[in-house]
Design a protein around this motif. Structure first.
Motif, PDB file in Angstrom:
ATOM      1  N   MET A  70      13.492   7.334   4.504  1.00 54.19           N
ATOM      2  CA  MET A  70      12.387   8.149   4.009  1.00 54.19           C
ATOM      3  C   MET A  70      12.934   9.274   3.128  1.00 54.19           C
ATOM      4  SD  MET A  70       9.917  10.702   6.006  1.00 54.19           S
ATOM      5  CE  MET A  70       9.964   9.878   7.589  1.00 54.19           C
ATOM      6  N   SER A  71      12.439   9.324   1.895  1.00 55.49           N
ATOM      7  CA  SER A  71      12.966  10.337   0.996  1.00 55.49           C
ATOM      8  C   SER A  71      11.826  11.150   0.415  1.00 55.49           C
ATOM      9  CB  SER A  71      13.757   9.666  -0.130  1.00 55.49           C
ATOM     10  OG  SER A  71      13.802  10.508  -1.250  1.00 55.49           O
ATOM     11  N   ASP A  72      11.858  12.466   0.651  1.00 54.42           N
ATOM     12  CA  ASP A  72      10.761  13.296   0.167  1.00 54.42           C
ATOM     13  C   ASP A  72      10.754  13.386  -1.365  1.00 54.42           C
ATOM     14  OD1 ASP A  72       8.513  14.581   1.264  1.00 54.42           O
ATOM     15  OD2 ASP A  72       9.312  16.475   0.512  1.00 54.42           O
ATOM     16  N   ILE A  73      11.945  13.401  -1.973  1.00 54.56           N
ATOM     17  CA  ILE A  73      11.980  13.491  -3.438  1.00 54.56           C
ATOM     18  C   ILE A  73      11.396  12.220  -4.058  1.00 54.56           C
ATOM     19  CG2 ILE A  73      14.420  12.735  -3.643  1.00 54.56           C
ATOM     20  CD1 ILE A  73      12.674  15.268  -5.917  1.00 54.56           C
ATOM     21  N   GLN A  74      11.676  11.075  -3.422  1.00 54.29           N
ATOM     22  CA  GLN A  74      11.106   9.817  -3.930  1.00 54.29           C
ATOM     23  C   GLN A  74       9.585   9.809  -3.772  1.00 54.29           C
ATOM     24  OE1 GLN A  74      13.146   6.461  -2.161  1.00 54.29           O
ATOM     25  NE2 GLN A  74      15.121   7.047  -3.032  1.00 54.29           N
ATOM     26  N   GLY A 117      -4.556  -2.711   9.696  1.00 56.47           N
ATOM     27  CA  GLY A 117      -3.817  -2.080   8.609  1.00 56.47           C
ATOM     28  C   GLY A 117      -3.248  -3.028   7.573  1.00 56.47           C
ATOM     29  N   LEU A 118      -3.636  -4.306   7.606  1.00 55.97           N
ATOM     30  CA  LEU A 118      -3.176  -5.219   6.552  1.00 55.97           C
ATOM     31  C   LEU A 118      -4.081  -5.044   5.336  1.00 55.97           C
ATOM     32  CD1 LEU A 118      -2.471  -8.392   8.720  1.00 55.97           C
ATOM     33  CD2 LEU A 118      -0.770  -7.154   7.341  1.00 55.97           C
ATOM     34  N   PHE A 119      -3.524  -4.615   4.230  1.00 52.73           N
ATOM     35  CA  PHE A 119      -4.250  -4.456   2.963  1.00 52.73           C
ATOM     36  C   PHE A 119      -3.748  -5.571   2.045  1.00 52.73           C
ATOM     37  CE2 PHE A 119      -6.108   0.052   2.702  1.00 52.73           C
ATOM     38  CZ  PHE A 119      -6.177   0.195   4.081  1.00 52.73           C
ATOM     39  N   LEU A 120      -4.537  -6.626   1.941  1.00 54.38           N
ATOM     40  CA  LEU A 120      -4.096  -7.826   1.218  1.00 54.38           C
ATOM     41  C   LEU A 120      -4.936  -8.000  -0.041  1.00 54.38           C
ATOM     42  CD1 LEU A 120      -3.895 -10.157   4.363  1.00 54.38           C
ATOM     43  CD2 LEU A 120      -2.089  -8.700   3.385  1.00 54.38           C
ATOM     44  N   GLY A 121      -4.269  -8.189  -1.167  1.00 57.75           N
ATOM     45  CA  GLY A 121      -4.989  -8.411  -2.426  1.00 57.75           C
ATOM     46  C   GLY A 121      -5.742  -7.184  -2.925  1.00 57.75           C
ATOM     47  N   LEU A 122      -5.372  -6.023  -2.466  1.00 52.61           N
ATOM     48  CA  LEU A 122      -6.093  -4.803  -2.865  1.00 52.61           C
ATOM     49  C   LEU A 122      -5.308  -3.949  -3.859  1.00 52.61           C
ATOM     50  CD1 LEU A 122      -7.653  -3.725   0.568  1.00 52.61           C
ATOM     51  CD2 LEU A 122      -8.868  -4.568  -1.446  1.00 52.61           C
ATOM     52  N   ALA A 123      -3.990  -3.919  -3.734  1.00 58.56           N
ATOM     53  CA  ALA A 123      -3.181  -3.065  -4.627  1.00 58.56           C
ATOM     54  C   ALA A 123      -2.967  -3.774  -5.964  1.00 58.56           C
ATOM     55  CB  ALA A 123      -1.842  -2.748  -3.977  1.00 58.56           C
ATOM     56  N   ASP A 124      -3.224  -3.046  -7.050  1.00 58.71           N
ATOM     57  CA  ASP A 124      -2.986  -3.598  -8.394  1.00 58.71           C
ATOM     58  C   ASP A 124      -1.594  -3.249  -8.901  1.00 58.71           C
ATOM     59  OD1 ASP A 124      -5.773  -4.570  -9.075  1.00 58.71           O
ATOM     60  OD2 ASP A 124      -6.174  -2.508  -8.489  1.00 58.71           O
ATOM     61  N   LEU A 125      -1.101  -2.118  -8.454  1.00 56.70           N
ATOM     62  CA  LEU A 125       0.182  -1.611  -8.954  1.00 56.70           C
ATOM     63  C   LEU A 125       0.850  -0.788  -7.859  1.00 56.70           C
ATOM     64  CD1 LEU A 125       1.754  -1.268 -11.754  1.00 56.70           C
ATOM     65  CD2 LEU A 125       0.710   1.004 -11.830  1.00 56.70           C
ATOM     66  N   ALA A 126       2.186  -0.883  -7.782  1.00 57.24           N
ATOM     67  CA  ALA A 126       2.939   0.004  -6.894  1.00 57.24           C
ATOM     68  C   ALA A 126       3.779   0.927  -7.754  1.00 57.24           C
ATOM     69  CB  ALA A 126       3.840  -0.803  -5.963  1.00 57.24           C
ATOM     70  N   VAL A 127       3.742   2.201  -7.444  1.00 55.58           N
ATOM     71  CA  VAL A 127       4.626   3.166  -8.102  1.00 55.58           C
ATOM     72  C   VAL A 127       5.621   3.615  -7.037  1.00 55.58           C
ATOM     73  CG1 VAL A 127       4.778   5.395  -9.236  1.00 55.58           C
ATOM     74  CG2 VAL A 127       2.848   3.891  -9.741  1.00 55.58           C
ATOM     75  N   ILE A 128       6.873   3.195  -7.239  1.00 53.46           N
ATOM     76  CA  ILE A 128       7.908   3.451  -6.234  1.00 53.46           C
ATOM     77  C   ILE A 128       8.791   4.587  -6.742  1.00 53.46           C
ATOM     78  CG2 ILE A 128       9.789   2.422  -4.901  1.00 53.46           C
ATOM     79  CD1 ILE A 128       7.043   1.060  -4.466  1.00 53.46           C
ATOM     80  N   GLY A 129       8.855   5.642  -5.979  1.00 54.54           N
ATOM     81  CA  GLY A 129       9.683   6.770  -6.369  1.00 54.54           C
ATOM     82  C   GLY A 129      11.167   6.454  -6.225  1.00 54.54           C
ATOM     83  N   THR A 130      11.951   6.922  -7.183  1.00 60.87           N
ATOM     84  CA  THR A 130      13.406   6.849  -7.072  1.00 60.87           C
ATOM     85  C   THR A 130      13.921   8.284  -7.030  1.00 60.87           C
ATOM     86  OG1 THR A 130      13.662   6.836  -9.480  1.00 60.87           O
ATOM     87  CG2 THR A 130      13.471   4.688  -8.396  1.00 60.87           C
ATOM     88  N   ASP A 131      15.238   8.440  -6.904  1.00 56.29           N
ATOM     89  CA  ASP A 131      15.761   9.807  -6.795  1.00 56.29           C
ATOM     90  C   ASP A 131      15.563  10.603  -8.083  1.00 56.29           C
ATOM     91  OD1 ASP A 131      16.410   9.331  -4.241  1.00 56.29           O
ATOM     92  OD2 ASP A 131      18.546   8.928  -4.617  1.00 56.29           O
ATOM     93  N   ASP A 132      15.484   9.884  -9.221  1.00 56.44           N
ATOM     94  CA  ASP A 132      15.318  10.621 -10.479  1.00 56.44           C
ATOM     95  C   ASP A 132      14.143  10.137 -11.322  1.00 56.44           C
ATOM     96  OD1 ASP A 132      16.372   8.224 -11.043  1.00 56.44           O
ATOM     97  OD2 ASP A 132      18.251   8.951 -11.909  1.00 56.44           O
ATOM     98  N   GLY A 133      13.190   9.475 -10.709  1.00 53.02           N
ATOM     99  CA  GLY A 133      12.014   9.023 -11.462  1.00 53.02           C
ATOM    100  C   GLY A 133      11.182   8.045 -10.649  1.00 53.02           C
ATOM    101  N   HIS A 134      10.785   6.957 -11.280  1.00 49.78           N
ATOM    102  CA  HIS A 134      10.000   5.962 -10.556  1.00 49.78           C
ATOM    103  C   HIS A 134      10.120   4.610 -11.208  1.00 49.78           C
ATOM    104  CE1 HIS A 134       7.236   6.878 -13.865  1.00 49.78           C
ATOM    105  NE2 HIS A 134       6.676   5.727 -13.618  1.00 49.78           N
ATOM    106  N   GLU A 135       9.744   3.563 -10.444  1.00 48.26           N
ATOM    107  CA  GLU A 135       9.648   2.203 -10.973  1.00 48.26           C
ATOM    108  C   GLU A 135       8.268   1.679 -10.636  1.00 48.26           C
ATOM    109  OE1 GLU A 135      12.758   0.299  -8.838  1.00 48.26           O
ATOM    110  OE2 GLU A 135      14.345   1.217 -10.049  1.00 48.26           O
ATOM    111  N   THR A 136       7.818   0.667 -11.377  1.00 46.00           N
ATOM    112  CA  THR A 136       6.514   0.091 -11.028  1.00 46.00           C
ATOM    113  C   THR A 136       6.665  -1.383 -10.665  1.00 46.00           C
ATOM    114  OG1 THR A 136       6.067  -0.394 -13.348  1.00 46.00           O
ATOM    115  CG2 THR A 136       5.155   1.655 -12.490  1.00 46.00           C
ATOM    116  N   LEU A 137       5.812  -1.833  -9.777  1.00 49.75           N
ATOM    117  CA  LEU A 137       5.734  -3.248  -9.388  1.00 49.75           C
ATOM    118  C   LEU A 137       4.296  -3.683  -9.587  1.00 49.75           C
ATOM    119  CD1 LEU A 137       7.508  -3.102  -5.899  1.00 49.75           C
ATOM    120  CD2 LEU A 137       8.536  -3.883  -8.039  1.00 49.75           C
TER     121      LEU A 137
END
Ligand SMILES: O=C[C@H](O)[C@H](O)[C@H](O)COP(=O)(O)O
Length: 226
Positions: free
Chosen positions: A1-5, A204-224
């Motif tokens: 778990m990373s707070d900056i991310q 708590g299963l959320f299936l077929g609902l998310a269109d995009l994931a924004v994943i925090g990195t230590d110096d920015g983010h990536e998308t899925l």
């Protein structure tokens, strides 16, 4: 778990919001960064629907305009955290007991963005104990039926979530059962089987609902993408 991310994910997701949008506000430590970043953008004519009393308090404190799903039944965008992000952006949510309101808000949204730190991305769901929201009346009977469903899926028993002062209550007054962690081999079937148990309000299963994931990195983010 990373707070900056988490912070980087929340701030990046706030850039997807435009003036005049109706926005669903998620719950949890990552979603709180998004709420903060959104308030800082000071966009005109936003209307926000919070997914928990906690988020409502935070958003109000930061000056965001709140509404409800009753007054605003369709939303443009919801941004929310997750406990696990699996293949195809299948999610486990509800670690903070907000899953029911979250799912109602997600399903009312044209687009949903899940935000998280990198540790939440997994190859298979199930290492995080799956939360299941259950009506308090007769919950031990419902719990036994839930456990029969979980056993049929090769999973361990669920137990009622406890806090210092007894059983955890959701904002809606319900209880949370947490399944023992394990492999969720067939999330679609498990979701249907759990929903078929009388007394189960949501899982708590959320299936077929998310269109995009924004994943925090230590110096920015990536998308899925889903
Ligand atoms: O019920 C709580 C929510 O589903 C949260 O979005 C989830 O537990 C993730 O929370 P956090 O961002 O604090 O890890």
């Amino acid at each position: 778990m990373s707070d900056i991310q988490k912070k980087n994910a929340g701030y990046a997701a706030a850039q997807y919001v435009e003036a005049g949008m109706k926005v669903g506000l998620g719950t949890g430590s990552t979603a709180a960064w998004f709420v903060k970043a959104l308030a800082e953008r000071n966009l005109p004519d936003l209307k926000c629907v919070p997914t928990s009393e906690r988020t409502a308090d935070l958003a109000r404190e930061l000056g965001l305009t709140l509404t409800t799903l009753e007054d605003t039944p369709r939303l443009d965008l919801t941004v929310d955290g997750a406990d696990e992000i699996g293949p195809d952006l299948a999610l486990i949510k509800g670690g903070g007991a907000a899953l029911l309101r979250e799912k109602l808000v997600w399903e009312a949204s044209d687009r949903c963005i899940v935000i998280a730190d990198a540790a939440k991305v997994v190859k298979q769901l199930g290492q995080f104990p799956l939360p299941i929201e259950v009506v308090a009346f007769g919950h031990k009977t419902s719990g036994a039926r839930i456990n029969a469903v979980l056993a049929a899926h090769g999973m361990g028993e669920a137990t009622v979530r406890q806090a210092d002062r007894g059983m955890v209550r959701t904002d809606g007054g319900n209880l949370i059962y947490d399944a023992d962690k394990g492999v969720i081999a067939d999330p679609v079937k498990l979701a249907a089987d759990l929903k078929a148990v009388t007394g189960v309000v949501e899982h708590g299963l959320f299936l077929g609902l998310a269109d995009l994931a924004v994943i925090g990195t230590d110096d920015g983010h990536e998308t899925l993408k889903a």
